[in-house]
Write a protein that holds these residues in place. Structure first.
Motif, mmCIF file in Angstrom:
data_model
loop_
_atom_site.group_PDB
_atom_site.id
_atom_site.type_symbol
_atom_site.label_atom_id
_atom_site.label_comp_id
_atom_site.label_asym_id
_atom_site.label_seq_id
_atom_site.Cartn_x
_atom_site.Cartn_y
_atom_site.Cartn_z
ATOM 1 N N UNK A 95 3.488 -5.200 -4.757
ATOM 2 C CA UNK A 95 2.259 -5.404 -5.529
ATOM 3 C C UNK A 95 1.274 -4.272 -5.208
ATOM 4 N N UNK A 96 0.677 -3.721 -6.247
ATOM 5 C CA UNK A 96 -0.265 -2.622 -6.087
ATOM 6 C C UNK A 96 -1.599 -3.137 -5.547
ATOM 7 N N UNK A 97 -2.281 -2.275 -4.822
ATOM 8 C CA UNK A 97 -3.601 -2.635 -4.309
ATOM 9 C C UNK A 97 -4.615 -2.643 -5.451
ATOM 10 N N UNK A 98 -5.735 -3.283 -5.204
ATOM 11 C CA UNK A 98 -6.775 -3.291 -6.238
ATOM 12 C C UNK A 98 -7.306 -1.879 -6.475
ATOM 13 N N UNK A 99 -7.306 -1.039 -5.432
ATOM 14 C CA UNK A 99 -7.746 0.349 -5.604
ATOM 15 C C UNK A 99 -6.798 1.103 -6.525
ATOM 16 N N UNK A 100 -5.507 0.878 -6.341
ATOM 17 C CA UNK A 100 -4.518 1.539 -7.207
ATOM 18 C C UNK A 100 -4.713 1.086 -8.651
ATOM 19 N N UNK A 101 -4.927 -0.196 -8.833
ATOM 20 C CA UNK A 101 -5.113 -0.747 -10.175
ATOM 21 C C UNK A 101 -6.386 -0.190 -10.824
ATOM 22 N N UNK A 102 -7.464 -0.092 -10.054
ATOM 23 C CA UNK A 102 -8.722 0.453 -10.582
ATOM 24 C C UNK A 102 -8.570 1.929 -10.949
ATOM 25 N N UNK A 103 -7.865 2.685 -10.090
ATOM 26 C CA UNK A 103 -7.596 4.085 -10.429
ATOM 27 C C UNK A 103 -6.816 4.178 -11.732
ATOM 28 N N UNK A 104 -5.796 3.345 -11.855
ATOM 29 C CA UNK A 104 -4.976 3.344 -13.066
ATOM 30 C C UNK A 104 -5.835 3.072 -14.303
ATOM 31 N N UNK A 105 -6.677 2.061 -14.231
ATOM 32 C CA UNK A 105 -7.546 1.744 -15.372
ATOM 33 C C UNK A 105 -8.454 2.931 -15.701
ATOM 34 N N UNK A 106 -9.029 3.555 -14.684
ATOM 35 C CA UNK A 106 -9.883 4.736 -14.916
ATOM 36 C C UNK A 106 -9.096 5.848 -15.601
ATOM 37 N N UNK A 107 -7.863 6.061 -15.171
ATOM 38 C CA UNK A 107 -7.043 7.131 -15.739
ATOM 39 C C UNK A 107 -6.638 6.823 -17.174
ATOM 40 N N UNK A 108 -6.421 5.563 -17.483
ATOM 41 C CA UNK A 108 -6.119 5.192 -18.873
ATOM 42 C C UNK A 108 -7.361 5.438 -19.737
ATOM 43 N N UNK A 109 -8.535 5.100 -19.217
ATOM 44 C CA UNK A 109 -9.784 5.393 -19.944
ATOM 45 C C UNK A 109 -9.940 6.905 -20.140
ATOM 46 N N UNK A 110 -9.628 7.677 -19.097
ATOM 47 C CA UNK A 110 -9.680 9.139 -19.214
ATOM 48 C C UNK A 110 -8.745 9.630 -20.319
ATOM 49 N N UNK A 111 -7.562 9.029 -20.407
ATOM 50 C CA UNK A 111 -6.589 9.426 -21.433
ATOM 51 C C UNK A 111 -7.150 9.154 -22.826
ATOM 52 N N UNK A 112 -7.837 8.035 -22.976
ATOM 53 C CA UNK A 112 -8.434 7.736 -24.275
ATOM 54 C C UNK A 112 -9.485 8.793 -24.631
ATOM 55 N N UNK A 113 -10.332 9.128 -23.674
ATOM 56 C CA UNK A 113 -11.353 10.154 -23.909
ATOM 57 C C UNK A 113 -10.698 11.506 -24.191
ATOM 58 N N UNK A 114 -9.614 11.805 -23.489
ATOM 59 C CA UNK A 114 -8.890 13.066 -23.688
ATOM 60 C C UNK A 114 -8.349 13.146 -25.114
#
Length: 171
Positions: free
Chosen positions: A1-20
């Motif tokens: 199971x991923x840590x909450x930090x890993x999950x938050x990073x992932x969500x941020x990176x998906x948001x970055x991809x949308x902006x990209x």
């Protein structure tokens, strides 16, 4: 199971991809509008704009599945950056070549971003997200390959138009 930090990073990176992807659409649209003398490039860019719009919807779907939303601030910042780049390129006499080179570089930035997102999605257990990012990455690789194959001919076409006093090379 991923840590909450890993999950938050992932969500941020998906948001970055949308902006990209929004930034990519803005840059491509501005460039396509100014390529009247380069119809092959213009047509391929228009095709990639359609792909990019689809990619935005796919990334939004991943965000919806994560029960989160896109970052309006990042989307706006990405669009502003793209408009600034497009506006700056309007004054370069070799805009078509610099735009092609910039497009090639940006494609590789997107490829690297999606490679990272695939790994992050797998790490946090978002297998659907990983599948979506693989699909998008293939489209980005195809566009990068197209640019790599066509830049030499595009450059020759530009230089020939530049040497012809009756032709406009820039557009």
């Amino acid at each position: 199971m991923a840590t909450s930090e890993a999950y938050e990073n992932y969500i941020d990176w998906v948001r970055d991809a949308h902006a990209m992807e929004q930034q990519a659409e803005t840059m491509l649209s501005k460039m396509a509008d100014r390529l009247e003398h380069y119809p092959v490039l213009q047509q391929r860019i228009k095709q990639h704009i359609t792909e990019t719009q689809g990619q935005q919807r796919l990334v939004e779907g991943v965000l919806n599945n994560l029960d989160t939303s896109r970052s309006v601030l990042k989307d706006t910042a990405g669009k502003m950056s793209a408009m600034g780049q497009a506006f700056g390129g309007m004054f370069a006499s070799d805009e078509v070549i610099k735009g092609g080179i910039s497009g090639y570089v940006f494609q590789h930035f997107e490829i690297a971003s999606y490679s990272s997102l695939i790994a992050a999605a797998e790490h946090v257990g978002d297998l659907e997200g990983a599948r979506v990012f693989r699909e998008i990455k293939i489209q980005e690789e195809e566009m990068a390959q197209w640019l790599a194959e066509h830049m030499p001919e595009l450059t020759k076409q530009f230089l020939s138009r530049e040497e012809d006093p009756d032709a406009e090379a820039k557009r």
